[in-house]
Design a protein around this motif. Structure first.
Motif, short mmCIF file in Angstrom:
data_model
loop_
_atom_site.label_atom_id
_atom_site.label_comp_id
_atom_site.label_asym_id
_atom_site.label_seq_id
_atom_site.Cartn_x
_atom_site.Cartn_y
_atom_site.Cartn_z
N THR A 51 127.84 -35.36 -19.01
CA THR A 51 127.51 -36.11 -17.80
C THR A 51 127.98 -35.39 -16.55
O THR A 51 127.84 -35.91 -15.44
N SER A 52 128.55 -34.21 -16.71
CA SER A 52 129.02 -33.43 -15.57
C SER A 52 127.85 -33.02 -14.69
O SER A 52 126.77 -32.67 -15.18
N TYR A 53 128.07 -33.03 -13.37
CA TYR A 53 127.04 -32.55 -12.45
C TYR A 53 126.98 -31.02 -12.42
O TYR A 53 126.00 -30.45 -11.93
N VAL A 54 128.01 -30.39 -12.97
CA VAL A 54 127.99 -28.93 -13.12
C VAL A 54 127.63 -28.66 -14.57
O VAL A 54 128.46 -28.79 -15.47
N LYS A 55 126.38 -28.28 -14.79
CA LYS A 55 125.86 -28.16 -16.15
C LYS A 55 125.41 -26.73 -16.45
O LYS A 55 124.95 -26.01 -15.56
N ALA A 56 125.53 -26.36 -17.72
CA ALA A 56 125.03 -25.08 -18.17
C ALA A 56 123.51 -25.10 -18.25
O ALA A 56 122.89 -26.17 -18.38
N ALA A 57 122.91 -23.91 -18.22
CA ALA A 57 121.45 -23.83 -18.27
C ALA A 57 120.90 -24.42 -19.57
O ALA A 57 119.83 -25.03 -19.58
N CYS A 58 121.65 -24.28 -20.67
CA CYS A 58 121.17 -24.80 -21.95
C CYS A 58 121.02 -26.31 -21.92
O CYS A 58 120.11 -26.87 -22.55
N ALA A 72 111.24 -30.84 -32.65
CA ALA A 72 111.75 -29.47 -32.53
C ALA A 72 111.78 -28.86 -33.92
O ALA A 72 111.73 -29.55 -34.92
N ARG A 73 111.88 -27.54 -33.94
CA ARG A 73 111.94 -26.82 -35.21
C ARG A 73 113.25 -26.09 -35.41
O ARG A 73 113.64 -25.82 -36.55
N ALA A 74 113.93 -25.75 -34.31
CA ALA A 74 115.11 -24.91 -34.44
C ALA A 74 116.11 -25.15 -33.32
O ALA A 74 115.76 -25.62 -32.23
N ILE A 75 117.38 -24.81 -33.61
CA ILE A 75 118.45 -24.84 -32.62
C ILE A 75 119.15 -23.48 -32.66
O ILE A 75 119.64 -23.05 -33.70
N LEU A 76 119.19 -22.81 -31.51
CA LEU A 76 119.88 -21.53 -31.38
C LEU A 76 121.18 -21.75 -30.61
O LEU A 76 121.18 -22.39 -29.56
N VAL A 77 122.27 -21.21 -31.13
CA VAL A 77 123.58 -21.40 -30.50
C VAL A 77 124.26 -20.05 -30.33
O VAL A 77 124.40 -19.29 -31.29
N ASN A 78 124.69 -19.77 -29.10
CA ASN A 78 125.48 -18.56 -28.87
C ASN A 78 126.89 -18.93 -28.46
O ASN A 78 127.11 -19.94 -27.79
N ALA A 79 127.86 -18.14 -28.90
CA ALA A 79 129.26 -18.34 -28.53
C ALA A 79 129.77 -17.08 -27.85
O ALA A 79 129.43 -15.97 -28.23
N GLY A 80 130.61 -17.29 -26.83
CA GLY A 80 131.15 -16.16 -26.08
C GLY A 80 130.92 -16.30 -24.60
O GLY A 80 131.82 -16.05 -23.79
N GLN A 81 129.71 -16.71 -24.24
CA GLN A 81 129.38 -16.91 -22.83
C GLN A 81 128.75 -18.30 -22.67
O GLN A 81 127.80 -18.64 -23.38
N ALA A 82 129.29 -19.09 -21.74
CA ALA A 82 128.80 -20.46 -21.56
C ALA A 82 127.47 -20.51 -20.82
O ALA A 82 126.74 -21.50 -20.90
N ASN A 83 127.14 -19.45 -20.07
CA ASN A 83 125.92 -19.43 -19.25
C ASN A 83 125.86 -20.66 -18.36
O ASN A 83 124.80 -21.26 -18.17
N ALA A 84 127.00 -21.05 -17.81
CA ALA A 84 127.11 -22.15 -16.85
C ALA A 84 127.52 -21.57 -15.50
O ALA A 84 128.30 -20.62 -15.45
N CYS A 85 126.99 -22.13 -14.43
CA CYS A 85 127.25 -21.63 -13.08
C CYS A 85 126.79 -20.18 -12.95
O CYS A 85 127.47 -19.33 -12.37
N THR A 86 125.62 -19.90 -13.52
CA THR A 86 125.08 -18.54 -13.50
C THR A 86 123.76 -18.46 -12.72
O THR A 86 123.06 -17.45 -12.80
N GLY A 87 123.43 -19.52 -11.97
CA GLY A 87 122.28 -19.49 -11.08
C GLY A 87 120.94 -19.37 -11.77
O GLY A 87 120.78 -19.68 -12.95
N ASN A 88 119.97 -18.88 -11.01
CA ASN A 88 118.60 -18.78 -11.52
C ASN A 88 118.50 -17.85 -12.72
O ASN A 88 117.71 -18.09 -13.64
N GLN A 89 119.30 -16.78 -12.71
CA GLN A 89 119.22 -15.84 -13.82
C GLN A 89 119.71 -16.48 -15.12
O GLN A 89 119.21 -16.15 -16.21
N GLY A 90 120.65 -17.41 -15.02
CA GLY A 90 121.10 -18.13 -16.20
C GLY A 90 119.97 -18.94 -16.83
O GLY A 90 119.86 -19.02 -18.06
N TRP A 91 119.13 -19.54 -15.99
CA TRP A 91 117.98 -20.29 -16.49
C TRP A 91 116.98 -19.34 -17.17
O TRP A 91 116.46 -19.64 -18.26
N VAL A 92 116.76 -18.19 -16.54
CA VAL A 92 115.85 -17.21 -17.14
C VAL A 92 116.37 -16.77 -18.50
O VAL A 92 115.61 -16.66 -19.47
N ASP A 93 117.68 -16.56 -18.60
CA ASP A 93 118.27 -16.15 -19.88
C ASP A 93 118.09 -17.23 -20.94
O ASP A 93 117.82 -16.93 -22.12
#
Length: 413
Positions: A51-58, A72-93
């Motif tokens: 419920t945080s207003y600061v949310k990761a792109a995922c 849905a058919r699949a769930i992909l999970v990466n660990a190491g980088q949260a990809n949060a607060c990464t701007g437009n490029q985070g969404w592209v990733d």
């Protein structure tokens, strides 16, 4: 007695699911860091997110996908980088991550959900992720749940997994789950990720409602340090491969399925609290006598989340005043003359009045629970009553140790 029993297999225990976890080079440590869960056919998908207003792109990505389609058919999970607060490029990733799985599995677009965990402000190492997708898909198997559970953790000391089976219409139905979380854990939601699979057939609105209610009784009732994450995600897939009749309305079958789903979520939530960063024991707070369950859960959460209560438990100090104080500031109205506090078997307060108790024995109880010796359990039990109402609620937390500060003082260095 429960209508289900434990079975091996985690998220691959239900029919029609495969999983995998590999080392893709996302973590500097070289530990497993990329996981995939796949259903053989379309699965009804539901999700509950931070419920945080600061949310990761995922989180934004999954919300959009679930609003657009219920499968849905699949769930992909990466660990190491949260990809949060990464701007437009985070969404592209995020989009490119999902698209890479779509291409590798040759499945329809928009049928992959994603989750990330790791350091906030860091983008996913996309070259490593894309290079790892073919190996990840090749590693998919019906025995891959343990590998996936290991690949999603960060500061966790242990992977977390459970699977249960029951009978619906005389056919076996299974629900499996894996989760990660150790710090930055607090209700709404608690940094945690959880993924649940099920082989029952259930309608999308009902599955979403079941998951939200289960989350409110589990992941939204745990706390480690009072911090809610940017990435919290609980995603559940139900693919109908058990071939039981579709559950579309409230009734006995729906109640049985939801009860088993809730049990899976509670198990995973407690495993997160038990594995709290630097923790030596699990703390379970049961509150009764409230006007309703929601009020009881609120009081329980407040007590479990109190830094003073948590510190006292670590110090093996049966300081009931801190428990009473936390109950009083929870925002729930009650008469303090109705307050009752119990620690393990010791009643410390009754009718709002302190009682004489064996302080060395109560301290020994805390020490034994921390060592996992008390009744073969590592759980400190706190029972609080605030009146004669019908409301009951439970929350889980852990003690607050010196190691919590050490772990988080150098988390990014």
């Amino acid at each position: 007695m429960a209508d289900w029993h434990v079975v091996p297999g985690g998220v691959t225990a239900p029919k029609g699911f495969k999983a995998a976890g590999i080392v893709a080079g996302l973590k500097p440590s070289g530990a497993p860091d990329l996981a995939l869960i796949v259903s053989e056919g379309d699965a009804i998908a539901a999700g509950v997110f931070t419920t945080s207003y600061v949310k990761a792109a995922c989180v934004d990505y999954c919300r959009q996908r679930l609003e657009a389609r219920s499968t849905a058919r699949a769930i992909l999970v990466n660990a190491g980088q949260a990809n949060a607060c990464t701007g437009n490029q985070g969404w592209v990733d995020a989009v490119e991550s999902a698209d890479a799985v779509v291409k590798a599995l040759d499945i329809p677009g928009d049928s992959v959900l994603i989750a990330s965990t790791g350091v906030i402000g860091q983008r996913i190492k996309m070259d490593a992720l894309k290079a790892g997708i073919p190996s990840l898909v090749e590693a998919l198997s019906e025995e891959g749940s343990d590998a996936a559970a290991k690949a999603i953790i960060t500061t966790d000391l242990v992977p977390k997994s459970i699977a249960l089976e029951t009978l619906i219409d005389d056919r076996p139905v299974r629900i499996g789950g894996i989760s990660k979380g150790s710090g930055m854990i607090h209700p709404n939601m608690a940094t945690m990720l959880a993924f649940v699979t099920c082989d029952a057939a259930v309608s999308p609105p009902l599955w979403q409602d079941m998951l939200r209610r289960a989350a409110n009784k589990s992941f939204n009732q745990i706390t480690v340090d009072g911090d809610t994450s940017t990435n919290d995600s609980l995603i559940a897939l139900a693919n109908g491969e058990s071939r039981t009749p579709a559950i579309t309305d409230a009734g006995p079958e729906a109640e049985k399925l939801e009860a088993m789903l809730t049990e899976v979520c509670i198990y995973l939530a407690k495993a997160i609290a038990r594995d709290g960063e630097g923790a030596t024991c699990l703390v379970e707070v049961n509150v009764s006598g409230a006007v309703n369950d929601a009020a009881a859960r609120q009081v329980a959460r407040t007590i479990a989340g109190s830094a003073l209560v948590k510190a006292a438990i670590f110090g093996r100090d049966p300081n009931w005043g801190r428990i009473a104080g936390a109950a009083g500031r929870a925002g729930v109205t009650f008469d303090q003359n109705d307050l009752r506090v119990q620690l393990g078997d010791a009643v410390l307060m009754e009718h709002g009045q302190p009682l004489p108790f064996d302080r060395p024995a109560a301290s020994a109880y805390l020490k034994q629970a921390a060592a996992g010796e008390y009744l073969k359990s590592d759980t400190v039990l706190i029972a609080v009553s605030i009146g004669s109402g019908p409301g009951n609620g439970t929350a889980w937390g852990c003690d607050l140790s010196y190691d919590y500060v050490k772990i988080n003082a150098d988390y990014t260095t």
